[in-house]
Design a protein around this motif. Structure first.
Motif, PDB file in Angstrom:
ATOM      1  N   GLY A 136     106.166 -37.633  88.380  1.00 13.61           N
ATOM      2  CA  GLY A 136     106.250 -37.333  86.955  1.00 13.61           C
ATOM      3  C   GLY A 136     105.601 -36.018  86.561  1.00 13.61           C
ATOM      4  N   LYS A 137     104.965 -35.358  87.548  1.00 17.59           N
ATOM      5  CA  LYS A 137     104.225 -34.112  87.277  1.00 17.59           C
ATOM      6  C   LYS A 137     103.266 -34.346  86.115  1.00 17.59           C
ATOM      7  CE  LYS A 137     108.476 -31.828  88.278  1.00 17.59           C
ATOM      8  NZ  LYS A 137     109.540 -31.064  87.695  1.00 17.59           N
ATOM      9  N   ASN A 138     102.554 -35.470  86.196  1.00 16.15           N
ATOM     10  CA  ASN A 138     101.720 -35.920  85.086  1.00 16.15           C
ATOM     11  C   ASN A 138     100.256 -35.968  85.513  1.00 16.15           C
ATOM     12  OD1 ASN A 138     100.314 -38.051  83.420  1.00 16.15           O
ATOM     13  ND2 ASN A 138     102.243 -37.859  82.289  1.00 16.15           N
ATOM     14  N   ILE A 139      99.481 -35.011  85.019  1.00 17.97           N
ATOM     15  CA  ILE A 139      98.071 -34.892  85.394  1.00 17.97           C
ATOM     16  C   ILE A 139      97.265 -36.127  85.014  1.00 17.97           C
ATOM     17  CG2 ILE A 139      97.364 -33.700  83.268  1.00 17.97           C
ATOM     18  CD1 ILE A 139      96.048 -32.882  86.773  1.00 17.97           C
ATOM     19  N   TRP A 140      97.642 -36.790  83.925  1.00 19.68           N
ATOM     20  CA  TRP A 140      96.887 -37.961  83.469  1.00 19.68           C
ATOM     21  C   TRP A 140      97.008 -39.117  84.448  1.00 19.68           C
ATOM     22  CZ3 TRP A 140      93.703 -35.831  80.542  1.00 19.68           C
ATOM     23  CH2 TRP A 140      94.075 -34.816  79.667  1.00 19.68           C
ATOM     24  N   MET A 141      98.202 -39.324  84.998  1.00 14.73           N
ATOM     25  CA  MET A 141      98.372 -40.380  85.990  1.00 14.73           C
ATOM     26  C   MET A 141      97.668 -40.009  87.286  1.00 14.73           C
ATOM     27  SD  MET A 141      99.387 -43.376  86.770  1.00 14.73           S
ATOM     28  CE  MET A 141     100.732 -43.975  85.747  1.00 14.73           C
ATOM     29  N   LEU A 142      97.723 -38.754  87.660  1.00 16.74           N
ATOM     30  CA  LEU A 142      97.026 -38.328  88.873  1.00 16.74           C
ATOM     31  C   LEU A 142      95.524 -38.570  88.740  1.00 16.74           C
ATOM     32  CD1 LEU A 142      98.980 -35.016  89.546  1.00 16.74           C
ATOM     33  CD2 LEU A 142      99.086 -37.124  90.907  1.00 16.74           C
ATOM     34  N   LEU A 143      94.952 -38.183  87.614  1.00 19.19           N
ATOM     35  CA  LEU A 143      93.515 -38.412  87.376  1.00 19.19           C
ATOM     36  C   LEU A 143      93.201 -39.904  87.328  1.00 19.19           C
ATOM     37  CD1 LEU A 143      92.780 -35.655  84.701  1.00 19.19           C
ATOM     38  CD2 LEU A 143      91.944 -35.733  87.056  1.00 19.19           C
ATOM     39  N   ALA A 144      94.042 -40.668  86.656  1.00 17.16           N
ATOM     40  CA  ALA A 144      93.830 -42.110  86.559  1.00 17.16           C
ATOM     41  C   ALA A 144      93.834 -42.742  87.947  1.00 17.16           C
ATOM     42  CB  ALA A 144      94.906 -42.750  85.679  1.00 17.16           C
ATOM     43  N   ALA A 145      94.774 -42.347  88.790  1.00 20.08           N
ATOM     44  CA  ALA A 145      94.875 -42.921  90.136  1.00 20.08           C
ATOM     45  C   ALA A 145      93.662 -42.548  90.987  1.00 20.08           C
ATOM     46  CB  ALA A 145      96.171 -42.472  90.811  1.00 20.08           C
ATOM     47  N   VAL A 146      93.176 -41.324  90.851  1.00 22.68           N
ATOM     48  CA  VAL A 146      91.987 -40.913  91.609  1.00 22.68           C
ATOM     49  C   VAL A 146      90.770 -41.707  91.152  1.00 22.68           C
ATOM     50  CG1 VAL A 146      90.369 -39.003  92.007  1.00 22.68           C
ATOM     51  CG2 VAL A 146      92.835 -38.618  92.206  1.00 22.68           C
ATOM     52  N   ILE A 147      90.587 -41.819  89.844  1.00 29.38           N
ATOM     53  CA  ILE A 147      89.444 -42.570  89.302  1.00 29.38           C
ATOM     54  C   ILE A 147      89.547 -44.038  89.715  1.00 29.38           C
ATOM     55  CG2 ILE A 147      88.370 -43.384  87.163  1.00 29.38           C
ATOM     56  CD1 ILE A 147      89.242 -40.613  85.945  1.00 29.38           C
ATOM     57  N   LEU A 148      90.735 -44.614  89.572  1.00 28.32           N
ATOM     58  CA  LEU A 148      90.954 -46.000  89.978  1.00 28.32           C
ATOM     59  C   LEU A 148      90.692 -46.175  91.467  1.00 28.32           C
ATOM     60  CD1 LEU A 148      91.932 -48.907  89.503  1.00 28.32           C
ATOM     61  CD2 LEU A 148      94.273 -48.064  89.780  1.00 28.32           C
ATOM     62  N   GLY A 149      91.181 -45.254  92.262  1.00 33.35           N
ATOM     63  CA  GLY A 149      91.005 -45.346  93.712  1.00 33.35           C
ATOM     64  C   GLY A 149      89.545 -45.324  94.121  1.00 33.35           C
ATOM     65  N   ILE A 150      88.760 -44.459  93.515  1.00 32.51           N
ATOM     66  CA  ILE A 150      87.331 -44.402  93.832  1.00 32.51           C
ATOM     67  C   ILE A 150      86.694 -45.763  93.590  1.00 32.51           C
ATOM     68  CG2 ILE A 150      85.102 -43.456  93.101  1.00 32.51           C
ATOM     69  CD1 ILE A 150      86.674 -40.783  92.542  1.00 32.51           C
ATOM     70  N   GLY A 151      86.974 -46.350  92.439  1.00 36.18           N
ATOM     71  CA  GLY A 151      86.358 -47.629  92.098  1.00 36.18           C
ATOM     72  C   GLY A 151      86.957 -48.805  92.829  1.00 36.18           C
ATOM     73  N   HIS A 152      88.257 -48.958  92.743  1.00 34.44           N
ATOM     74  CA  HIS A 152      88.925 -50.152  93.277  1.00 34.44           C
ATOM     75  C   HIS A 152      88.849 -50.208  94.802  1.00 34.44           C
ATOM     76  CE1 HIS A 152      91.357 -53.649  92.729  1.00 34.44           C
ATOM     77  NE2 HIS A 152      92.430 -53.152  93.316  1.00 34.44           N
ATOM     78  N   ILE A 153      89.192 -49.117  95.456  1.00 38.09           N
ATOM     79  CA  ILE A 153      89.134 -49.086  96.916  1.00 38.09           C
ATOM     80  C   ILE A 153      87.684 -49.167  97.377  1.00 38.09           C
ATOM     81  CG2 ILE A 153      89.628 -47.720  98.978  1.00 38.09           C
ATOM     82  CD1 ILE A 153      92.126 -46.650  97.443  1.00 38.09           C
ATOM     83  N   GLY A 154      86.804 -48.467  96.666  1.00 39.99           N
ATOM     84  CA  GLY A 154      85.380 -48.522  97.008  1.00 39.99           C
ATOM     85  C   GLY A 154      84.826 -49.934  96.963  1.00 39.99           C
ATOM     86  N   ILE A 155      85.150 -50.668  95.927  1.00 38.50           N
ATOM     87  CA  ILE A 155      84.684 -52.054  95.799  1.00 38.50           C
ATOM     88  C   ILE A 155      85.254 -52.918  96.919  1.00 38.50           C
ATOM     89  CG2 ILE A 155      84.916 -54.141  94.384  1.00 38.50           C
ATOM     90  CD1 ILE A 155      84.527 -52.293  91.910  1.00 38.50           C
ATOM     91  N   HIS A 156      86.528 -52.759  97.211  1.00 38.39           N
ATOM     92  CA  HIS A 156      87.140 -53.552  98.277  1.00 38.39           C
ATOM     93  C   HIS A 156      86.527 -53.229  99.635  1.00 38.39           C
ATOM     94  CE1 HIS A 156      90.763 -55.810  96.696  1.00 38.39           C
ATOM     95  NE2 HIS A 156      90.195 -55.312  95.623  1.00 38.39           N
ATOM     96  N   LEU A 157      86.234 -51.953  99.869  1.00 39.52           N
ATOM     97  CA  LEU A 157      85.595 -51.583 101.135  1.00 39.52           C
ATOM     98  C   LEU A 157      84.205 -52.202 101.246  1.00 39.52           C
ATOM     99  CD1 LEU A 157      86.687 -47.847 101.494  1.00 39.52           C
ATOM    100  CD2 LEU A 157      87.412 -49.774 102.921  1.00 39.52           C
ATOM    101  N   GLU A 158      83.461 -52.214 100.146  1.00 44.88           N
ATOM    102  CA  GLU A 158      82.139 -52.843 100.153  1.00 44.88           C
ATOM    103  C   GLU A 158      82.243 -54.337 100.446  1.00 44.88           C
ATOM    104  OE1 GLU A 158      80.016 -52.026  96.509  1.00 44.88           O
ATOM    105  OE2 GLU A 158      79.089 -50.255  97.399  1.00 44.88           O
ATOM    106  N   HIS A 159      83.199 -54.999  99.808  1.00 43.82           N
ATOM    107  CA  HIS A 159      83.389 -56.430 100.049  1.00 43.82           C
ATOM    108  C   HIS A 159      83.773 -56.688 101.504  1.00 43.82           C
ATOM    109  CE1 HIS A 159      83.054 -58.471  96.142  1.00 43.82           C
ATOM    110  NE2 HIS A 159      83.465 -57.325  95.618  1.00 43.82           N
ATOM    111  N   ARG A 160      84.693 -55.872 102.012  1.00 42.44           N
ATOM    112  CA  ARG A 160      85.134 -56.043 103.395  1.00 42.44           C
ATOM    113  C   ARG A 160      83.965 -55.858 104.355  1.00 42.44           C
ATOM    114  NH1 ARG A 160      89.122 -51.921 106.345  1.00 42.44           N
ATOM    115  NH2 ARG A 160      87.158 -50.854 106.493  1.00 42.44           N
TER     116      ARG A 160
END
Length: 159
Positions: free
Chosen positions: A128-152
Motif C-alpha cells: 500500500g506504500k503506507n508509512i502508517w502501516m509499516l510503522l504499526a507493524a514494526v511497533i507491533l512486532g517489537i512488542g508481540h514477537i518480543g513477548i512471545h519470545l520471552e514466553h517461549r
C-alpha cells in the motif's frame, strides 16, 4: 506514502483472518498460559502496534486491490503469510494445545502465531506504500514477537 483515507476491504479481510482464530483461542488456551509477569515495555509496544495496525488496515484505501505490477506481488506474498497464519491456527487447534504448541514455529518461522501476522501486515504496508502501516507493524512486532519470545524462553523451548 502517507496514505489515502477510505475504507479498505482488504484490510477488513486481514482483520477477520486475524481476529477469528484469536476469538476461538479464548476457549482453547494452552494449559498453564498466563500473561502475568510480561515485560511492560513490550506490552506497551504490542498494544500500541495493535491499535495502529487495526486502524490503518481499515481507514486507508491503499490496501485495496490494484493490479499494478510489481506492487501486486507484495500483496500476494502478504496474503500467503496470512494464509500461513491460518494454517498455524489449524495445526494449533488440532494439537494437544500445550504451551509448546502455542509458541511453536511454522514453516521455519519461529513463534509463528506472533510473527506471521506481523510479517503479513508489514508486507501489506509495502504494497500500500503506507508509512502508517509499516510503522504499526514494526511497533507491533517489537512488542508481540518480543513477548512471545520471552514466553517461549520461559517454558524452555529452544530455537
Amino acid at each position: 506514502m502517507l496514505g489515502h483515507f477510505g475504507f479498505s476491504y482488504v484490510g477488513m479481510l486481514y482483520l477477520l483472518m486475524l481476529f477469528l482464530p484469536n476469538i476461538i483461542w479464548i476457549k482453547n488456551k494452552p494449559q498453564g498460559y498466563t500473561s502475568e509477569g510480561e515485560n511492560r515495555i513490550l506490552g506497551i509496544f504490542e498494544n500500541t502496534g495493535q491499535v495502529l495496525a487495526v486502524c490503518a488496515a481499515v481507514i486507508f484505501s491503499d490496501f485495496n486491490i490494484r493490479p499494478e505490477f510489481p506492487w501486486i506481488l507484495w500483496l500476494i506474498i502478504s496474503f500467503v503469510f496470512m494464509l500461513m497464519y491460518e494454517l498455524y491456527w489449524v495445526r494449533y487447534f488440532r494439537s494437544p494445545k500445550t504451551l509448546s504448541d502455542f509458541y511453536s514455529s511454522f514453516a521455519g518461522i519461529p513463534v509463528a502465531g506472533a510473527a506471521l501476522p506481523v510479517i503479513a501486515f508489514f508486507l501489506l504496508g509495502i504494497y500500500g506504500k503506507n508509512i502508517w502501516m509499516l510503522l504499526a507493524a514494526v511497533i507491533l512486532g517489537i512488542g508481540h514477537i518480543g513477548i512471545h519470545l520471552e514466553h517461549r524462553k520461559g517454558i524452555g523451548i529452544k530455537r
